[in-house]
Design an enzyme around this catalytic site. Structure first.
Site, PDB file in Angstrom:
ATOM      1  CG  HIS A 173      -2.059  -1.059   0.956  1.00  0.00           C
ATOM      2  ND1 HIS A 173      -2.529  -1.142  -0.232  1.00  0.00           N
ATOM      3  CD2 HIS A 173      -2.454  -1.771   1.869  1.00  0.00           C
ATOM      4  CE1 HIS A 173      -3.546  -2.033  -0.051  1.00  0.00           C
ATOM      5  NE2 HIS A 173      -3.733  -2.561   1.154  1.00  0.00           N
ATOM      6  NE  ARG A 186      -4.900  -5.026 -13.978  1.00  0.00           N
ATOM      7  CZ  ARG A 186      -4.012  -4.209 -14.354  1.00  0.00           C
ATOM      8  NH1 ARG A 186      -4.196  -2.718 -13.950  1.00  0.00           N
ATOM      9  NH2 ARG A 186      -3.200  -4.414 -15.106  1.00  0.00           N
ATOM     10  NE  ARG A 237      -8.605  -8.361 -16.733  1.00  0.00           N
ATOM     11  CZ  ARG A 237      -7.142  -8.067 -16.288  1.00  0.00           C
ATOM     12  NH1 ARG A 237      -6.341  -7.873 -16.998  1.00  0.00           N
ATOM     13  NH2 ARG A 237      -7.170  -8.071 -15.013  1.00  0.00           N
ATOM     14  CD  GLU A 266      -3.513 -11.432 -20.002  1.00  0.00           C
ATOM     15  OE1 GLU A 266      -2.922 -10.642 -19.409  1.00  0.00           O
ATOM     16  OE2 GLU A 266      -4.781 -11.686 -19.821  1.00  0.00           O
ATOM     17  CG  ASN A 311       1.627  -6.336 -16.618  1.00  0.00           C
ATOM     18  OD1 ASN A 311       2.482  -5.247 -16.978  1.00  0.00           O
ATOM     19  ND2 ASN A 311       0.512  -5.645 -15.979  1.00  0.00           N
ATOM     20  CG  ASP A 312      -0.296 -12.139 -17.219  1.00  0.00           C
ATOM     21  OD1 ASP A 312       0.494 -12.836 -16.422  1.00  0.00           O
ATOM     22  OD2 ASP A 312      -1.412 -11.752 -17.026  1.00  0.00           O
ATOM     23  NE  ARG A 360       1.789 -10.262 -13.321  1.00  0.00           N
ATOM     24  CZ  ARG A 360       0.825  -9.783 -13.607  1.00  0.00           C
ATOM     25  NH1 ARG A 360      -0.096 -10.353 -14.830  1.00  0.00           N
ATOM     26  NH2 ARG A 360       0.364  -8.442 -13.510  1.00  0.00           N
ATOM     27  CB  CYS A 403      -4.357  -2.415 -21.185  1.00  0.00           C
ATOM     28  SG  CYS A 403      -4.534  -4.511 -21.236  1.00  0.00           S
TER      29      CYS A 403
HETATM   30  C1  PEP Z   1      -1.290  -7.651 -18.325  1.00  0.00           C
HETATM   31  O1  PEP Z   1      -0.880  -8.814 -17.955  1.00  0.00           O
HETATM   32  O2  PEP Z   1      -0.329  -7.017 -18.760  1.00  0.00           O
HETATM   33  C2  PEP Z   1      -2.502  -7.177 -17.537  1.00  0.00           C
HETATM   34  C3  PEP Z   1      -2.866  -5.800 -18.198  1.00  0.00           C
HETATM   35  O3  PEP Z   1      -3.131  -7.931 -16.926  1.00  0.00           O
HETATM   36  P1  PEP Z   1      -2.918  -8.061 -15.342  1.00  0.00           P
HETATM   37  O4  PEP Z   1      -1.783  -6.985 -15.130  1.00  0.00           O
HETATM   38  O5  PEP Z   1      -4.189  -7.538 -14.672  1.00  0.00           O
HETATM   39  O6  PEP Z   1      -2.658  -9.392 -15.290  1.00  0.00           O
HETATM   40 MG    MG Z   2      -2.608 -10.187 -17.381  1.00  0.00          MG
END
Ligand code: PEP
Ligand code: MG
Length: 841
Positions: A453, A560, A597, A691, A714-715, A725, A762
């Protein structure tokens, strides 16, 4: 202490005298470096105000200090932010170590050049060794005219005087091979200056002002000398503890094992740098403020179950009210979210059941509550999941809030000094919520992580923060001056002036950039050659949507949805879900995109009311769309709730973690059935997140069946590079700038555009200003970014030229790794900034 002959300092320049309070630079105005005065110069040669030795002169020639034989040290600094001129406009006339006479010219400078290229010509003269002084002039002064009178202290007598009320350390043996020569002496003097105390270093009958580099050197110490530190004043004890530890460790020099006779002070950090990890970027120079929760006195046995239960319930009620007020007053959506989650925890039936069970055993309300919260927190921690571990921290925080209410302990009002750098084991949201953030410059914590946080709040406030710092940091005395370089994850305990200036100048530039970006946030993100790119927001609440709109967001590129329902014990009702989506869609209006999503749980995102069997590799298991297709009722219900907001915004539904075409077909079927049941004539747009590498590589196969793609970098990075990750050791390598990830983006864009479909990004890569040129160059149509960064990313787009970005993108796709890509982008950014018309104003 006895004063000896006062020392007269001459004006180093002609000009108008000003008080430090009038200097528009918080580092100097706060007197952190030392007290003194300021001259607005009318001459161009800086002369020595006193006779002595040049103790420092910056390579860039904009600052010089002289130390007199009495130990008085005076620093002169020409202009503000002149460190950035890298020596241009300055001519050094003296060298370090050279003896100079009062009035001797030290530095010549080109006033026109400096005035034009630096923030200000205001020149500082500071008594950095800390002796008291009085002014002898005011208004307009001539160079060489008497300016101030400093009262040096007779060190030998001072030491004797100090015997009465000063504290003395135990004798210690000096471990440095060459004694306290310039470098270790400077480290010691710098550390001593951080304490509000008069401090002396003693060797047999000689004594030296420990804040004076020259005085320490004049002691002519050698290895094995027996030394003592004495100190008098408010922070005497802390000063002795810190300086003894510093001497024991060699004052920044490598020394052999701790020499005999030295009292080791185990937990106190010494010279140098404490390393952590960046939780929020930026830098700050400020003073240590330790934040610690008081130890609470809790008795085990209660005074009767009825009375104790009433006390617990009263505590819970008062805590709930306080949390509601905090939500209403929250400075931003992230903070409000946290307190809403706290309120949920207070209603947790398992937790309450445990506490009431303990009351029934005769325990006191405070004891029962503490035991129950601790047990639940341990349970969370034991599950080995980063998000649940954060919930444990929340539970500890809200647990403490209730405990204090049960025990009638008032929260102490925060009286923060200016320029505070808060240091804590773990900073809780409750502590940070009541802070006067105008006085806080940064956060340093032992615990926490990039998702904690304090990290979220620091990012929302735009303040630097590091976490994972060694626990020694908790022993730093309040008031010690430190430099926080969050970008490098470092806390500098004895920062030198050049470092402070550089970081301070960088901070000022960052503030100015931010102000410019905020002022232009409403402008569209159109490149210099006229191409428009949507900059939308990644959100997890209605509040964030509202914030995104005020920051110039073009819409929502990623809602999200699972985050709307975290920290709850049961699924929200269909009505509640529909209400939430509709409120968000209404806030956006019919002209903006809303990309919802569908539930993305599993992997790193557990949801209490969607129980999942333990998996060996949860990231490769039932995640996202896979899990929803396993429980189609869940997806069906959610689709129905989402469809309730069709018409209020330009609705898009997006499926997470798609890896097979069949998943898309199954989900579309559910969507079509639900739309039909609701009598909707027009289906919302349906798209997938890219992803998983299979989705990117097969984008041409997916493209005919989707309306859009959004790339979750990210994924996509973790699956492409096969690096978790959240893995602490792989964090540096699991980098979305890797050409492998960029190539998959390029593949997706090419396939999508061939079928007339748009592509967004995203993942967190889109929120990095450095990445914007390559994403634009690869042909991405939309960037969906973290809310506070909307103005930054929009400004980054406006600085670009599409054609140049396309050449850049082709180039970086052929590079070897992420660091080469970053380097190429930094170079591009630097040249783009140099030629940017915005920067020329
Ligand atoms: C991602 O994986 O880049 C993504 C936007 O989804 P999350 O970070 O919520 O897994
Ligand atoms: Mg993701």
């Amino acid at each position: 202490m006895t004063a000896i002959e006062p020392l007269e300092l001459l004006a180093p320049l002609a000009g108008v005298l000003l008080s430090l309070d009038e200097v528009p630079d918080p580092v100097f105005a706060s007197r952190m470096i030392g007290d003194g005065l300021c001259i607005d110069p009318t001459s161009q040669t800086l002369c020595a105000p006193l006779a002595g030795v040049i103790s420092t002169i910056q390579d860039s020639g904009h600052a010089v200090s002289i130390t007199a034989d009495s130990g008085v040290q005076v620093l002169m600094h020409i202009g503000l932010d002149t460190v950035n001129l890298a020596g241009k406009g300055f001519t050094r006339l003296v060298e370090e170590g050279q003896r100079v006479e009062a009035g001797q010219p030290l530095i010549e400078f080109d006033a026109d050049y400096v005035a034009l290229h630096a923030r200000s010509l205001l020149t500082l003269m500071l008594v950095v060794s800390g002796e008291p002084f009085s002014l002898l002039a005011s208004g307009l002064v001539e160079a060489g005219q008497p300016l101030m009178e400093v009262s040096p202290v007779d060190t030998a007598e001072a030491a004797i005087d100090a015997q009465g009320d000063a504290l003395f350390s135990k004798p210690l043996t000096l471990p440095n091979a060459n004694g306290l020569h310039a470098r270790p002496a400077a480290v010691l003097a710098q550390a001593a200056k951080g304490f509000n105390a008069s401090i002396y270093l003693h060797k047999q009958t000689q004594s030296a002002n420990a804040k004076s580099l020259v005085a320490i050197m004049a002691l002519q110490t050698v290895q094995g000398d027996t030394l003592q530190v004495s100190a008098a004043g408010e922070e005497a004890a802390a000063a002795i503890q810190a300086l003894v530890a510093l001497l024991a460790e060699g004052c920044g020099e490598q020394v052999a094992t701790v020499a005999a006779g030295i009292e080791p002070v185990a937990s106190l950090p010494s010279a140098g740098v404490l390393q952590g990890v960046c939780a929020s970027p930026g830098s700050a120079f400020g003073q240590v403020v330790q934040v610690a929760e008081p130890e609470l006195d809790i008795v085990e046995h209660g005074t009767g179950q009825v009375a104790e239960r009433a006390m617990l319930e009263q505590g819970l009620r008062a805590a709930t009210e306080a949390l509601q007020t905090l939500q209403a007053k929250a400075a931003n959506a992230a903070e409000a979210e946290i307190f809403r989650a706290h309120q949920e925890l207070l209603e947790d039936p398992t937790l309450l059941e445990q506490a009431y069970g303990l009351l029934a055993e005769g325990k006191s309300a405070a004891f029962a509550w503490k035991r129950a919260t601790l047990a639940t927190a341990e349970l969370f921690l034991g599950l080995g999941n980063a998000l649940l571990a954060e919930r444990a921290a929340d539970l500890a925080d809200v647990g403490q809030r209730v405990l204090k209410l049960i025990l009638g302990i008032q929260d102490r009002a925060w009286e923060l000094p200016e320029r505070a750098i808060l240091i804590a084991e773990q900073l809780t949201p409750s502590q940070t919520a009541s802070l006067d953030t105008h006085k806080v410059l940064g956060f340093v914590t032992v615990g926490g992580g990039a998702t904690s946080h304090v990290a979220i709040l620091a990012r929302a406030l735009g303040l630097p923060a590091i976490c994972g710092v060694p626990a020694q940091v908790l022993a730093l005395p309040d008031g010690q001056q430190v430099l926080l370089d969050a970008d490098k994850g470092e806390l500098h305990l004895q920062p030198n002036l050049a470092d402070i200036e550089q970081l301070e100048a960088a901070r000022q530039r960052q503030i100015q950039r931010r102000e410019r970006e905020m002022a232009q946030a409403a402008l569209p993100s159109i490149t210099r050659d006229g191409h428009h790119f949507e900059v939308t927001a990644n959100v997890a609440s209605l509040q964030e949507v509202e914030q995104a709109l005020t920051l110039g967001g073009d819409g929502v590129g990623l809602l999200r949805s699972e985050f709307l329902y975290l920290d709850r014990n049961r699924a929200p009702s269909p009505q509640e879900q529909a209400g939430t989506y509709t409120a968000i869609a209404r806030a956006l209006g019919s002209e903006r995109n809303l990309v919802v999503r569908t539930l993305d749980v599993g992997g790193d995102k557990p949801l209490a009311y969607v129980p999942m069997a333990a998996e060996t590799n949860p990231f490769l298991g039932l995640r996202g769309i896979r899990l929803c297709l396993e429980r189609p009722q869940l997806l069906r219900e959610q689709m129905r709730a989402i469809l309730a907001c069709a018409g209020f915004a330009r609705l898009h539904i997006m499926l997470p973690m798609v890896s097979l075409l069949s998943e898309l077909h199954l989900a579309r079927q559910i969507l079509e059935e639900e739309a039909l049941a609701l009598g909707l004539e027009e289906l919302p747009k349906l798209g997938i997140m890219v992803e998983v590498p299979s989705a990117a590589l097969m984008a041409d196969v997916f493209a005919p069946y989707v309306d859009f793609f959004s790339i979750g970098t990210n994924d996509l990075t973790q699956y492409t590079l096969a690096m978790d990750r959240d893995h602490p050791r792989l964090a540096g390598q699991a980098d979305s700038f890797h050409p492998a990830v960029l190539r998959l983006i390029a593949t997706t864009v090419k396939a999508a555009h061939a079928h007339g479909k748009w592509v967004g990004v995203c993942g967190a890569l889109a929120s990095e200003a450095l990445a914007v040129p390559v994403l634009v160059g690869l042909g991405v149509d939309e960037l969906s970014v973290s809310v506070p960064l909307i103005p930054t990313i929009k400004a980054a787009v406006r600085d670009l030229d599409l054609h140049g970005c396309q050449t850049l993108a082709t180039h970086v796709l052929g590079l070897e790794g992420a660091s080469q890509v970053r380097e190429a982008l930094r170079l591009y950014q630097a040249t783009a900034v140099e030629t940017s018309p915005v920067m020329e104003h």
